[in-house]
Design a protein around this motif. Sequence first.
Motif, PDB file in Angstrom:
ATOM      1  N   GLU A   1      -4.366  -0.772   3.567  1.00 49.35           N
ATOM      2  CA  GLU A   1      -5.339  -0.748   2.466  1.00 49.35           C
ATOM      3  C   GLU A   1      -6.693  -0.252   2.973  1.00 49.35           C
ATOM      4  O   GLU A   1      -7.362   0.551   2.316  1.00 49.35           O
ATOM      5  CB  GLU A   1      -5.453  -2.145   1.859  1.00 49.35           C
ATOM      6  CG  GLU A   1      -4.235  -2.557   1.034  1.00 49.35           C
ATOM      7  CD  GLU A   1      -4.225  -4.031   0.695  1.00 49.35           C
ATOM      8  OE1 GLU A   1      -5.149  -4.752   1.147  1.00 49.35           O
ATOM      9  OE2 GLU A   1      -3.290  -4.481   0.003  1.00 49.35           O
TER      10      GLU A   1
ATOM     11  N   PRO B   1       0.828  -1.204   0.000  1.00 48.37           N
ATOM     12  CA  PRO B   1       0.000   0.000   0.000  1.00 48.37           C
ATOM     13  C   PRO B   1       0.867   1.261   0.000  1.00 48.37           C
ATOM     14  O   PRO B   1       2.017   1.249   0.445  1.00 48.37           O
ATOM     15  CB  PRO B   1      -0.786  -0.114   1.312  1.00 48.37           C
ATOM     16  CG  PRO B   1      -0.750  -1.568   1.657  1.00 48.37           C
ATOM     17  CD  PRO B   1       0.563  -2.067   1.168  1.00 48.37           C
TER      18      PRO B   1
ATOM     19  N   HIS C   1      -0.333  -4.616   5.888  1.00 44.25           N
ATOM     20  CA  HIS C   1      -0.812  -4.152   4.586  1.00 44.25           C
ATOM     21  C   HIS C   1      -2.339  -4.104   4.509  1.00 44.25           C
ATOM     22  O   HIS C   1      -2.904  -3.200   3.866  1.00 44.25           O
ATOM     23  CB  HIS C   1      -0.219  -5.010   3.483  1.00 44.25           C
ATOM     24  CG  HIS C   1       1.257  -4.819   3.346  1.00 44.25           C
ATOM     25  ND1 HIS C   1       2.071  -5.700   2.672  1.00 44.25           N
ATOM     26  CD2 HIS C   1       2.086  -3.841   3.819  1.00 44.25           C
ATOM     27  CE1 HIS C   1       3.323  -5.266   2.726  1.00 44.25           C
ATOM     28  NE2 HIS C   1       3.349  -4.150   3.415  1.00 44.25           N
TER      29      HIS C   1
END
Length: 352
Positions: free
Chosen positions: A339, A18, A335
């Motif tokens: 996100e 991300p 992550h």
Amino acid sequence: MRFRLGEFSAGHPMVNSPQPLRTRLTDLLGCDYPIIQAGMGGPGRSELCAAVTAAGAFGCIGMVKERPELIQREVAAVRDRTNRSFGVNLVPSVTDPVLLDEELEACSAAKIEVMVFFWDVRADIVDRAHKAGCKVLYQVGSLADAIAASRAGADAIICQGFEAGGHVHGKVTAMVLLPQVAAAVSIPVIGAGGFGSGASLVAALALGAEGIHCGTAFLATKESYAHDYYKQRVIDATSSDTVYSDVFAIGWPPQSPVRTIENSITKLYADNLLGHGPDDFPRDVIAQYEDDLVCRLSTWSPLRGMTGDMEALALYAGQVCGQVKRVQPAADVVHQMMEEAHSALTRLGSLK
């Protein structure tokens, strides 16, 4: 508090990660994401710290009351896995002064860049860490302690709410305490207690924080040093399954409350959960970790390789445990949080 999107830091090894989210905290720590992994006094060893750090967040190794030789080995193990900065978590007020001196010397000799301290504010320890070239994050549970830590020279404040797992040093929820602390100090503030998702990261930013500090969210990861039994209990627990008590007293000062997952011990003391100290209980050995004998009602939690009665030990977890659904790599946790955070920011940005 200001945050901004940015480029990856030099040396970031991940692909398809991300987009970074910059705050004063990421600038201070040199990470891509404003997420700190709590040391957790056991589960946060080198494997987890390195995985979180390499994923772009900021990892810590929990070395509370540990020998300097272990600190040296764990630091070296992290550096074998990543060249990024990470922290070491100590609790000065509950550590024997001689051992504390040895721990600090070991961190200084290893050129640790960031120290994370907890419990009572010790200005002398902040000063010593600074003289060794370390930045200092101080975890507190009250507005008064946050101000004291700022005045002592801390570089950032970890603001712990009542819903947090492990030892809890306050009685106010993070949603209430965090904006008060952010308004009272000029240094970066990090939310702790109830934060374990990207949406909660955005909520913390909205309340004036520069990032979040997560323990429970990383407990059931593949790299966590927690025992498999402990990880499964975290996965199975709902947010209403945690208990606030001080019955796990052996090893800390009197009346030091913790939040744990309900077990046979908390059920036994259901009508008498608070007001205990380490001298109130016999030393009944129920488990063993390497050469250490582990007593019932001690502050030990089940660790990898431990044998004995895991069910009766302190299963530290915050109320956010209800969001932990499976064992997965720590990088995936980082992550997924980011996100979700970017999605939440996009959604909020579209509101009229």
